[in-house]
Design a protein around this motif. Structure first.
Motif, PDB file in Angstrom:
ATOM      1  N   ARG A   1       0.852  -1.175   0.000  1.00  0.00           N
ATOM      2  CA  ARG A   1       0.000   0.000   0.000  1.00  0.00           C
ATOM      3  C   ARG A   1       0.893   1.231   0.000  1.00  0.00           C
ATOM      4  NH1 ARG A   1       2.489  -1.880   4.536  1.00  0.00           N
ATOM      5  NH2 ARG A   1       1.993  -0.712   6.437  1.00  0.00           N
ATOM      6  N   MET A   2       0.310   2.423  -0.030  1.00  0.00           N
ATOM      7  CA  MET A   2       1.066   3.671  -0.088  1.00  0.00           C
ATOM      8  C   MET A   2       1.217   4.272   1.302  1.00  0.00           C
ATOM      9  SD  MET A   2       1.739   3.949  -3.317  1.00  0.00           S
ATOM     10  CE  MET A   2       2.287   5.660  -3.509  1.00  0.00           C
ATOM     11  N   ALA A   3       2.457   4.583   1.673  1.00  0.00           N
ATOM     12  CA  ALA A   3       2.696   5.296   2.927  1.00  0.00           C
ATOM     13  C   ALA A   3       2.389   6.778   2.771  1.00  0.00           C
ATOM     14  CB  ALA A   3       4.138   5.103   3.376  1.00  0.00           C
ATOM     15  N   ASP A   4       2.605   7.299   1.586  1.00  0.00           N
ATOM     16  CA  ASP A   4       2.242   8.664   1.218  1.00  0.00           C
ATOM     17  C   ASP A   4       2.109   8.671  -0.305  1.00  0.00           C
ATOM     18  OD1 ASP A   4       4.812   9.343  -0.060  1.00  0.00           O
ATOM     19  OD2 ASP A   4       5.628   9.410   1.971  1.00  0.00           O
ATOM     20  N   PRO A   5       1.720   9.792  -0.919  1.00  0.00           N
ATOM     21  CA  PRO A   5       1.441   9.787  -2.360  1.00  0.00           C
ATOM     22  C   PRO A   5       2.596   9.342  -3.243  1.00  0.00           C
ATOM     23  CG  PRO A   5       0.436  11.718  -1.365  1.00  0.00           C
ATOM     24  CD  PRO A   5       1.264  11.075  -0.300  1.00  0.00           C
ATOM     25  N   ARG A   6       3.836   9.271  -2.725  1.00  0.00           N
ATOM     26  CA  ARG A   6       4.972   8.862  -3.553  1.00  0.00           C
ATOM     27  C   ARG A   6       5.735   7.671  -2.976  1.00  0.00           C
ATOM     28  NH1 ARG A   6       8.059  13.991  -6.326  1.00  0.00           N
ATOM     29  NH2 ARG A   6       6.214  14.993  -7.237  1.00  0.00           N
ATOM     30  N   THR A   7       5.162   7.015  -1.967  1.00  0.00           N
ATOM     31  CA  THR A   7       5.933   5.977  -1.272  1.00  0.00           C
ATOM     32  C   THR A   7       5.162   4.678  -1.121  1.00  0.00           C
ATOM     33  OG1 THR A   7       6.934   7.769   0.031  1.00  0.00           O
ATOM     34  CG2 THR A   7       7.389   5.500   0.737  1.00  0.00           C
ATOM     35  N   PRO A   8       5.287   3.752  -2.108  1.00  0.00           N
ATOM     36  CA  PRO A   8       4.696   2.427  -1.919  1.00  0.00           C
ATOM     37  C   PRO A   8       5.541   1.611  -0.940  1.00  0.00           C
ATOM     38  CG  PRO A   8       5.848   2.530  -4.022  1.00  0.00           C
ATOM     39  CD  PRO A   8       5.923   3.901  -3.429  1.00  0.00           C
ATOM     40  N   VAL A   9       4.905   0.902  -0.030  1.00  0.00           N
ATOM     41  CA  VAL A   9       5.626   0.095   0.954  1.00  0.00           C
ATOM     42  C   VAL A   9       5.033  -1.309   1.010  1.00  0.00           C
ATOM     43  CG1 VAL A   9       6.320   2.051   2.379  1.00  0.00           C
ATOM     44  CG2 VAL A   9       4.144   0.909   2.832  1.00  0.00           C
ATOM     45  N   GLU A  10       5.876  -2.257   1.415  1.00  0.00           N
ATOM     46  CA  GLU A  10       5.450  -3.639   1.613  1.00  0.00           C
ATOM     47  C   GLU A  10       5.655  -4.021   3.066  1.00  0.00           C
ATOM     48  OE1 GLU A  10       7.317  -6.448  -0.910  1.00  0.00           O
ATOM     49  OE2 GLU A  10       6.753  -5.435  -2.780  1.00  0.00           O
ATOM     50  N   SER A  11       4.682  -4.761   3.619  1.00  0.00           N
ATOM     51  CA  SER A  11       4.814  -5.263   4.984  1.00  0.00           C
ATOM     52  C   SER A  11       4.328  -6.707   5.010  1.00  0.00           C
ATOM     53  CB  SER A  11       3.977  -4.439   5.961  1.00  0.00           C
ATOM     54  OG  SER A  11       4.361  -3.083   5.958  1.00  0.00           O
ATOM     55  N   PRO A  12       5.046  -7.587   5.715  1.00  0.00           N
ATOM     56  CA  PRO A  12       4.614  -8.985   5.786  1.00  0.00           C
ATOM     57  C   PRO A  12       3.655  -9.249   6.939  1.00  0.00           C
ATOM     58  CG  PRO A  12       6.740  -8.764   6.832  1.00  0.00           C
ATOM     59  CD  PRO A  12       6.372  -7.384   6.328  1.00  0.00           C
ATOM     60  N   LEU A  13       2.820 -10.240   6.757  1.00  0.00           N
ATOM     61  CA  LEU A  13       2.098 -10.847   7.871  1.00  0.00           C
ATOM     62  C   LEU A  13       3.028 -11.902   8.460  1.00  0.00           C
ATOM     63  CD1 LEU A  13      -1.397 -11.259   6.205  1.00  0.00           C
ATOM     64  CD2 LEU A  13      -0.927  -9.894   8.233  1.00  0.00           C
ATOM     65  N   VAL A  14       3.338 -11.784   9.744  1.00  0.00           N
ATOM     66  CA  VAL A  14       4.376 -12.622  10.349  1.00  0.00           C
ATOM     67  C   VAL A  14       3.755 -13.530  11.404  1.00  0.00           C
ATOM     68  CG1 VAL A  14       6.551 -12.647  11.615  1.00  0.00           C
ATOM     69  CG2 VAL A  14       6.091 -10.824   9.949  1.00  0.00           C
ATOM     70  N   ARG A  15       3.935 -14.834  11.226  1.00  0.00           N
ATOM     71  CA  ARG A  15       3.482 -15.799  12.223  1.00  0.00           C
ATOM     72  C   ARG A  15       4.561 -16.013  13.279  1.00  0.00           C
ATOM     73  NH1 ARG A  15       0.696 -17.117   7.771  1.00  0.00           N
ATOM     74  NH2 ARG A  15      -1.225 -18.353   7.926  1.00  0.00           N
ATOM     75  N   ARG A  16       4.150 -16.067  14.531  1.00  0.00           N
ATOM     76  CA  ARG A  16       5.070 -16.532  15.574  1.00  0.00           C
ATOM     77  C   ARG A  16       4.784 -18.011  15.804  1.00  0.00           C
ATOM     78  NH1 ARG A  16       5.668 -17.409  21.351  1.00  0.00           N
ATOM     79  NH2 ARG A  16       7.908 -17.292  21.767  1.00  0.00           N
ATOM     80  N   ARG A  17       5.708 -18.844  15.347  1.00  0.00           N
ATOM     81  CA  ARG A  17       5.589 -20.288  15.524  1.00  0.00           C
ATOM     82  C   ARG A  17       6.625 -20.750  16.532  1.00  0.00           C
ATOM     83  NH1 ARG A  17       2.430 -22.910  11.958  1.00  0.00           N
ATOM     84  NH2 ARG A  17       1.926 -21.910   9.963  1.00  0.00           N
TER      85      ARG A  17
END
Length: 367
Positions: A258-274
């Motif tokens: 998604r976009m952090a601001d109008p010029r900054t696309p960012v990626e974030s993982p869904l992280v499992r604690r196993r």
């Protein structure tokens, strides 16, 4: 909820019925099977000896043990009959999927029991659809409902089959029981099938496997894509995949863009604690799923070392128990289960006819 375990009964004694009984044994402080209905005295004796629960020969006898709800875990064509009988006894029902085998059966079942309600609220008949409660799916749906990727417009599911996949698509999109246009095709190609419910085959000879692809148009620029290959649940040569696309980003499996601001696309993982790997001695299970440092799904049943599918089923059972005790909402209303299978049957019809199929607005849409 009361500290007392949730008391439920089961009609049927096949592998799926044993699944529910096994989970109750794993969490005796939360769940208790008060009885199982079997078709023969021989099977009744076997169930009592192996499962450690009382066995009955009739639904009436089971209802006499005062279950808080009952699960009909029987063949598709038998489910409507058992559901009707339980409703006659005014017992809350958690019907296995699908609640009836075909469109006529769904309509007849709805006409017979769709109007049955509990004094505490909600339809007397619910459906045992657990896929939206599986940890990964639940985490993604939670983020979608926050509006993290904007308005959701498309969901692609290549994971599980038919009505389960329809449930995931509908609930991730946030659509109800309106008309849907389904266009589907089936293709056959060679594929090795080394693992099945029967175990490892020790055979890597490719065999014909059918892949079904379906496009579902829900209207309002909302679509679903269904992609399933024979035995995809078990076959390690076919991965599972889900893509959720929105107006402000997308989720692909466990990655959120998604976009952090109008010029900054960012990626974030869904992280499992196993736990349970390397020198960790906490037991082998998933504890939570986090996103950007905050918890979006948490295991409420730690200590039982349950698989993710088991966790979803246990959660469904406990939610049903909360509902019958007037401590929570309906877990999965019959109308939802009917709509899921209606769409699955539309896929079959479109494959058979080679033409698009538009579903009708059924009586359960009002619910």
């Amino acid at each position: 909820m009361s500290a007392a375990p949730i008391r439920f009964g089961i009609v049927g004694s096949g592998w799926r019925a044993e699944f529910f009984a096994r989970l109750a044994r794993a969490l005796p402080e939360r769940l208790a099977v008060v009885g199982v209905v079997t078709r023969s005295a021989e099977r009744a004796a076997q169930v009592e000896a192996e499962w450690g629960v009382p066995a009955f020969r009739t639904v009436g006898e089971l209802c006499g043990s005062e279950p808080e709800f009952v699960i009909p875990s029987v063949p598709w064509e038998v489910t409507p009959q058992v559901v009707r009988e339980l409703v006659e006894h005014e017992v809350p029902v958690l019907a296995e999927t699908p609640p009836a085998p075909d469109v006529t059966g769904l309509r007849n079942l709805w006409d017979a029991v769709g109007g049955a309600t509990r004094a505490g609220g909600g339809g007397l008949v619910q459906v045992a659809e657990q896929y939206t409660l599986m940890p990964g799916h639940a985490a993604r749906i939670a983020l979608v409902q926050e509006g993290l990727i904007g308005e959701v417009t498309s969901v692609q599911v290549s994971s599980t089959h038919m009505y389960h996949a329809m449930s995931l698509i509908r609930h991730t999109l946030g659509v109800g029981c309106g008309p849907v246009t389904v266009t589907a095709r089936a293709f056959t190609a060679p594929l090795a099938d080394p693992l099945s419910p029967g175990g490892w085959s020790d055979d890597l000879t490719p065999k014909d496997a059918v892949t079904t692809l379906a496009l579902l148009d829900f209207g309002g620029a909302r679509t679903g894509l269904y992609d399933f290959t024979d035995n995809q649940w078990w076959n390690p040569l076919r991965a599972r995949r889900i893509v959720v696309r929105g107006s402000l980003g997308e989720i692909v499996d466990d990655t959120v863009v998604r976009m952090a601001d109008p010029r900054t696309p960012v990626e974030s993982p869904l992280v499992r604690r196993r736990t349970g790997t390397d020198l960790n001695l906490e037991g082998a299970e998933v504890h939570h799923i986090s996103f950007d440092g905050r918890i979006v799904w948490r295991n409420e049943y730690l200590g039982a070392s349950l698989s993710e599918d088991d966790l979803a089923v246990v959660d469904l059972l406990c939610r049903t128990g909360a509902w019958v005790r007037d401590a929570g909402p309906e877990p999965y209303p019959l109308a939802e289960g009917c709509q899921d299978h209606l769409l699955a049957l539309a896929i079959d019809e479109s494959v058979l006819t080679g033409a698009p199929v538009t579903t009708a607005v059924e009586a359960w849409a009002a619910r």
